[in-house]
Design a protein around this motif. Structure first.
Motif, short mmCIF file in Angstrom:
data_model
loop_
_atom_site.label_atom_id
_atom_site.label_comp_id
_atom_site.label_asym_id
_atom_site.label_seq_id
_atom_site.Cartn_x
_atom_site.Cartn_y
_atom_site.Cartn_z
N ASN A 88 0.62 -1.44 -0.14
CA ASN A 88 -0.02 0.58 -0.44
C ASN A 88 0.96 1.16 -0.06
O ASN A 88 0.27 2.14 0.60
CB ASN A 88 -1.09 -0.32 1.27
CG ASN A 88 -1.72 0.97 0.72
OD1 ASN A 88 -2.28 1.47 -0.12
ND2 ASN A 88 -2.24 1.53 2.06
N TYR A 89 1.73 1.67 -0.94
CA TYR A 89 2.83 2.50 -0.85
C TYR A 89 1.97 3.06 -1.80
O TYR A 89 2.17 3.18 -3.22
CB TYR A 89 4.09 1.83 -1.37
CG TYR A 89 4.88 1.58 0.01
CD1 TYR A 89 4.43 1.96 1.93
CD2 TYR A 89 5.92 0.60 0.12
CE1 TYR A 89 5.31 1.21 2.38
CE2 TYR A 89 6.60 0.08 1.26
CZ TYR A 89 6.02 0.63 2.19
OH TYR A 89 6.53 0.13 3.36
N GLN A 90 1.88 4.45 -2.64
CA GLN A 90 1.77 4.96 -2.54
C GLN A 90 2.39 5.40 -3.76
O GLN A 90 3.89 5.35 -3.80
CB GLN A 90 0.30 6.35 -2.68
CG GLN A 90 -0.71 6.23 -2.13
CD GLN A 90 -1.55 7.14 -1.84
OE1 GLN A 90 -1.16 8.40 -2.71
NE2 GLN A 90 -1.80 7.76 -0.79
N PRO A 91 2.20 6.03 -5.61
CA PRO A 91 3.18 6.42 -5.96
C PRO A 91 4.12 7.79 -5.92
O PRO A 91 2.99 8.70 -5.09
CB PRO A 91 2.69 6.42 -7.39
CG PRO A 91 1.42 6.04 -6.74
CD PRO A 91 0.78 5.64 -5.97
N ASN A 171 4.18 21.08 0.49
CA ASN A 171 4.12 20.15 -0.16
C ASN A 171 3.01 19.25 0.60
O ASN A 171 1.85 18.38 0.91
CB ASN A 171 4.45 19.51 -0.94
CG ASN A 171 5.67 19.70 -2.67
OD1 ASN A 171 4.29 19.60 -3.52
ND2 ASN A 171 6.15 20.55 -2.12
N GLY A 172 3.42 19.24 2.05
CA GLY A 172 3.12 18.53 3.55
C GLY A 172 1.52 18.65 3.25
O GLY A 172 0.36 17.93 4.08
N PHE A 173 0.56 20.36 3.66
CA PHE A 173 -0.32 20.66 3.48
C PHE A 173 -1.11 20.14 2.04
O PHE A 173 -2.03 19.99 2.47
CB PHE A 173 -0.65 22.36 3.78
CG PHE A 173 -0.41 22.33 5.34
CD1 PHE A 173 -1.02 22.08 5.74
CD2 PHE A 173 1.52 23.07 5.54
CE1 PHE A 173 -0.76 23.03 7.59
CE2 PHE A 173 1.35 23.84 6.53
CZ PHE A 173 0.54 23.65 7.45
N LEU A 174 -0.66 19.70 0.91
CA LEU A 174 -1.35 20.03 0.03
C LEU A 174 -1.83 18.19 0.20
O LEU A 174 -2.74 17.86 -0.31
CB LEU A 174 -0.42 20.58 -1.12
CG LEU A 174 -0.21 22.07 -1.92
CD1 LEU A 174 0.66 21.59 -2.59
CD2 LEU A 174 -1.69 22.40 -1.76
N GLN A 178 1.23 12.80 6.01
CA GLN A 178 1.20 11.18 6.75
C GLN A 178 2.29 10.66 4.98
O GLN A 178 2.59 9.08 6.02
CB GLN A 178 0.17 10.56 6.58
CG GLN A 178 -0.46 9.66 5.11
CD GLN A 178 -1.95 11.71 4.17
OE1 GLN A 178 -1.25 12.80 5.34
NE2 GLN A 178 -2.40 11.22 3.40
N SER A 179 2.77 10.85 4.38
CA SER A 179 3.67 10.04 3.71
C SER A 179 4.93 10.79 3.89
O SER A 179 6.06 9.74 3.09
CB SER A 179 3.72 10.36 2.30
OG SER A 179 3.94 11.51 1.99
#
Length: 311
Positions: A88-91, A171-174, A178-179
């Protein structure tokens, strides 16, 4: 030496121009992050695309006429996509790290801002007549020049930290924080997927892009020392920075074009085994870069050491 560097730092940060450049960098990073953020839902659509990629690659690998290199690439992509589904690792492009890597191209903007500072470091002393006050100090000319060069590189490092942190936060806010723990996936020669540090991978990407920054800033510093004109140093350095790649493409038609500085500043093609021209290797490019780096600094030192400031 520390006092000299501290003094040069004060000269930079007490100017309104410096803070305007820093604020402008943050604003551009935020806008670039917003505009590059995908509007589509990224929740589970990537799983559908990953499954389609696996199915497509599986069919393609059944083709006996497929070249070995393409087969290897398809197998690596298939293994990585399957691993992402299993864990379950997103691109990468759907995470904050993808946004951070996307804004790493703004290192060129950091270079531009640092050139503005570097072009004025020595030339500005002659323009305002403060060079005489500087040289009557007990410190040698070598220490004075070195302190200015080190201060210029420290300013570039500060802007890089601002670029990274502002990009990470924006980019954390966007994308969501969690990644942050997402690993960087690589496939080894045996076809096994390995998890590595994403932070190390991002820093390595930044480091590769830093080479051109250091070379252009060193060039701007040398021009500032040689010509004693801040406007000429800044203008000429910015022109070389933007025209360098165009000139490289024109010169690469000739065998001696590979010795041109900007034909060697981008080392990323070597990671893919694709140098810009035949006969170029990683060691060759590093040698060319070191030669120019030493040349620029020797010219700066010799001219500054011999220059008469009494007039």
């Amino acid at each position: 030496m520390f006092n000299l560097i501290q003094n040069e730092q004060m000269k930079i940060y007490r100017r309104l121009r410096t803070w305007i450049l820093g604020g402008l960098l943050i604003a551009i990073v935020v806008m670039a992050s917003i505009f590059s953020h995908p509007n589509s839902d990224t929740s589970d659509k990537w799983k559908v695309r990953a499954a389609e990629t696996i199915e497509h690659n599986t069919r393609e690998l059944q083709n006996p006429d497929l070249p070995d290199k393409i087969k290897q690439d398809l197998k690596e992509e298939l293994a990585e996509q399957q691993y992402r589904l299993d864990h379950n690792y997103q691109p990468l492009e759907n995470t904050l790290w993808g946004g951070v890597l996307g804004t790493s191209g703004l290192i060129m903007l950091v270079t531009l801002f640092t050139v503005i500072i570097a072009g004025d470091m020595v030339a500005g002393e002659f323009t305002w007549g403060t060079i005489k006050l500087l040289l009557i100090r007990p410190a040698s000319r070598a220490k004075i020049l070195l302190s200015k060069y080190v201060t210029t590189l420290l300013f570039a490092a500060t802007l890089l930290v601002v670029l990274f942190l502002s990009s990470l936060i924006a980019n954390g806010f966007l994308y969501g924080f969690q990644s942050l723990s997402l690993p960087h996936l690589t496939v080894n020669a045996a076809g096994q997927v390995q998890e590595k540090s994403m932070l190390v991978f991002v820093f390595a990407t930044y480091a590769l892009k830093l080479i051109e920054l250091v070379m252009i800033v060193t060039l701007a510093f040398m021009i500032s020392t040689v010509f004693r004109s801040a406007s000429l140093a800044i203008g000429l350095s910015i022109f070389i920075m933007f025209a360098g790649q165009i000139i490289t493409l024109l010169l690469m038609r000739y065998s001696w074009g590979k010795y041109f500085l900007f034909a060697n500043t981008d080392l990323t093609p070597y990671l893919a085994g694709q140098p810009m021209a035949e006969g170029m290797t990683l060691g060759f490019s590093i040698t060319v870069l070191l030669f120019h780096f030493v040349l620029f600094n020797v010219l700066s030192w010799e001219i500054f050491r011999r220059r008469d400031v009494a007039a």
